[in-house]
Design a protein around this motif. Sequence first.
Motif, PDB file in Angstrom:
ATOM      1  N   PRO A 151       0.806  -1.221   0.000  1.00  0.00           N
ATOM      2  CA  PRO A 151       0.000   0.000   0.000  1.00  0.00           C
ATOM      3  C   PRO A 151       0.841   1.274   0.000  1.00  0.00           C
ATOM      4  CG  PRO A 151       0.055  -0.964   2.189  1.00  0.00           C
ATOM      5  CD  PRO A 151       0.803  -1.902   1.302  1.00  0.00           C
ATOM      6  N   ARG A 208       5.447  -6.635   7.185  1.00  0.00           N
ATOM      7  CA  ARG A 208       4.692  -7.619   6.384  1.00  0.00           C
ATOM      8  C   ARG A 208       4.965  -7.449   4.896  1.00  0.00           C
ATOM      9  NH1 ARG A 208      -1.689  -6.379   6.700  1.00  0.00           N
ATOM     10  NH2 ARG A 208      -1.697  -8.272   5.436  1.00  0.00           N
ATOM     11  N   TYR A 252      -4.905  -9.580   1.284  1.00  0.00           N
ATOM     12  CA  TYR A 252      -3.742  -9.336   2.144  1.00  0.00           C
ATOM     13  C   TYR A 252      -3.221 -10.628   2.769  1.00  0.00           C
ATOM     14  CZ  TYR A 252      -3.548  -4.203   2.015  1.00  0.00           C
ATOM     15  OH  TYR A 252      -3.367  -2.894   1.629  1.00  0.00           O
ATOM     16  N   ARG A 253      -4.107 -11.602   2.961  1.00  0.00           N
ATOM     17  CA  ARG A 253      -3.587 -12.840   3.541  1.00  0.00           C
ATOM     18  C   ARG A 253      -3.342 -13.912   2.481  1.00  0.00           C
ATOM     19  NH1 ARG A 253      -8.944 -12.687   5.655  1.00  0.00           N
ATOM     20  NH2 ARG A 253     -10.233 -14.193   4.543  1.00  0.00           N
ATOM     21  N   TYR A 256      -1.157 -13.474  -0.409  1.00  0.00           N
ATOM     22  CA  TYR A 256      -0.054 -13.159  -1.331  1.00  0.00           C
ATOM     23  C   TYR A 256       0.617 -14.426  -1.844  1.00  0.00           C
ATOM     24  CZ  TYR A 256       0.061  -8.066  -1.150  1.00  0.00           C
ATOM     25  OH  TYR A 256      -0.232  -6.741  -1.331  1.00  0.00           O
ATOM     26  N   HIS A 291      -3.694  -4.455  -5.973  1.00  0.00           N
ATOM     27  CA  HIS A 291      -3.786  -2.990  -5.909  1.00  0.00           C
ATOM     28  C   HIS A 291      -5.242  -2.567  -6.079  1.00  0.00           C
ATOM     29  CE1 HIS A 291      -2.875   1.202  -7.706  1.00  0.00           C
ATOM     30  NE2 HIS A 291      -2.951   1.282  -6.400  1.00  0.00           N
ATOM     31  N   THR A 339      -4.899  -2.821  -1.804  1.00  0.00           N
ATOM     32  CA  THR A 339      -4.022  -1.729  -1.350  1.00  0.00           C
ATOM     33  C   THR A 339      -4.630  -0.357  -1.670  1.00  0.00           C
ATOM     34  OG1 THR A 339      -2.709  -1.909  -3.386  1.00  0.00           O
ATOM     35  CG2 THR A 339      -1.881  -3.055  -1.461  1.00  0.00           C
TER      36      THR A 339
END
Lengths: 269, 374
Positions: free
Chosen positions: A245, A262, B250-251, B253, B330, B334
């Motif tokens: 991000p 992370r 996010y978990r 990747y 993205h 993100t």
Amino acid sequence: MIPAIFRVEERNEEFAGTVTLRIRGEAREVPTEFNPGQFNMLYAFGTGEIPISMSGSPADGNGYIHTIRSHGFVSRALADLRVGDAVGVRGPFGRGWPLDQAAGKEVLVIAGGLGMAPLRSLIYRLLSGTPEVSRLRVLYGARRPQEMLFLTELEYWSRRMELILSVDHAEGEWPGHIGVITGPLDKAEIDPDNTIAFLCGPEVMMRFCIQVLTAKALPESAIFLSMERNMKCATGHCGHCQWGPNFICKNGPVFCYEGIRRWFDIRAL
Amino acid sequence: MQEFVLQAEHLEVLIQVVRSEGFQLMGPVVRNGAITYDEISTASDLPRGWGDEQEKGYYRVSRNDSGAYFAYAVGVGSWKQFLQLPRRKVWEAHKKDDAMDILEVLDEVPARAFLGVRSCDLHAIAIQDRVFAEGQYRNENYARRRQNILLIAVNCTTPAATCFCTVMNTGPKVTTPTDLTMTEVIDHKEHYFVIRSESQRGREILKQLPLSSLEERHSLAEEQALQAAVQKMQEGPRKFDSAGVKELLYRNYDSPVWDQVAERCLSCANCTMACPTCFCSTVEDTTDLTGEHAERWERWDSCFTGDFSYISGGSVRASTRSRYRQWMTHKLATWHDQFDTSGCVGCGRCITWCPVGIDLTEEVQRIQQLDKTL
């Protein structure tokens, strides 16, 4: 945002392919204040623009000092500039080292190769006494003794700070350490409650140094590192420097490890 | 807000009023076998009687006999081509002996009106506003183009099979600020627009139109048309639960789904070019043969190209796996942390224009399913 015109006033070849330029605004009113750890976008006429951090003293006020390694087209064009040549400058950009958090602390500066450039600005600042720190140690690793930046100056400063040098390879006489920087780092005693670490260098080197630091119980919130990614605009609009991000250009390049761990652990992010 | 009915035969009046107010009017046209956006001088420029068929890696315009002006889903390109130009000159630099100067290129920005903007694309424009005009730095080139745009939205009653705005909460009904919002209704033998003004400029335009009052049957027919669009999307295959997608990605990747999609993805960048919110750009610096004149150009770029992530030592994202993961993560994850909104508006363009038919909604659902089983 278009570049301001600066001129090269001094050019010093550190070693083959790496130069330090002192540049000064053509219009003298161009302000050149910055925070250690910030960077400028330097434009080589017709070739392109790249981010380069300031390597000089933030108190200088006499233009900017940049250290550039000739590697791609633009860095080569910049490294080839001669005294009197013009260069375009946009900046300063980004968040630098969190100086306020270093006050009263034992400061550990860990530099790898060209990573010494943005850290030299920090060292200048800390040696000037603002903020006052209780101890200043500099660990600097490079490939070979000939490829160490600012060696004379660092050794001169070593009366006022602790300097530990390390190279991967050395021939002949070399008083420093030979091997990777984690060797001397491992030997350094660290007060985990009162130390702050500032790192800049190749990602792999920072990764291993952070492992050593956290094994010595240094909290993640006391570790700061400077990241590098491709950048075109430096204003968060071109998208190139995204890292999870984060936009390296505006959220960095200096990050607290606690906040980005992370992302640091994900490859090819 | 004022609401009225504009008979379809008076659409021409609206167009001429907008033009006479000094706006260059941009809207949908049929060009090269597709519905695209370009300048409109008369109602007959509009894609009347044309619709679109969209599926994974498939696009066709098709004739219909409805006589409707806006019976397609979304155009091929998006409005971003008028706000963040695909290619523009940024500066000109000159060097003679020791002297160098750099001149910013500030081109004329026409006052423009966008006709037929869908709700998904309104959201896309609002997202780009956040990226370019509402952050720490303001992109003046974008902001100058954006500031005076007259927005004439048309509610979407004809979603394509690729559409999923209901999932992303971006449509089909317009809920964000516009100047005028219209709904095209064909009910038995009647063909009209329900038209609402949402701004002072919109009211000024309404004053000049031959309007009739909005009756309950008009509102009812409008509501039915919009409901049918919602229903069509909800019954379609591209319905997924978008809540928690940020945390999901996010978990994940390390999900094997990235490897699977990388086997099909050509890393061609079509999805990013078609996407109405993708904002990445790069610059090109050139000199002429004398070496005294240089130019800098900015152009759209894509996170799918190899040199996008190039730093000394090589590309950070060397694999297609890492590039697709970057793009989708993205867009859906993100982006929330960066701009406090999703980067996806559910317009479906990335699905239609993927040459191998990769469908973002399928990939999300694949990750969701695998996430549950682990």
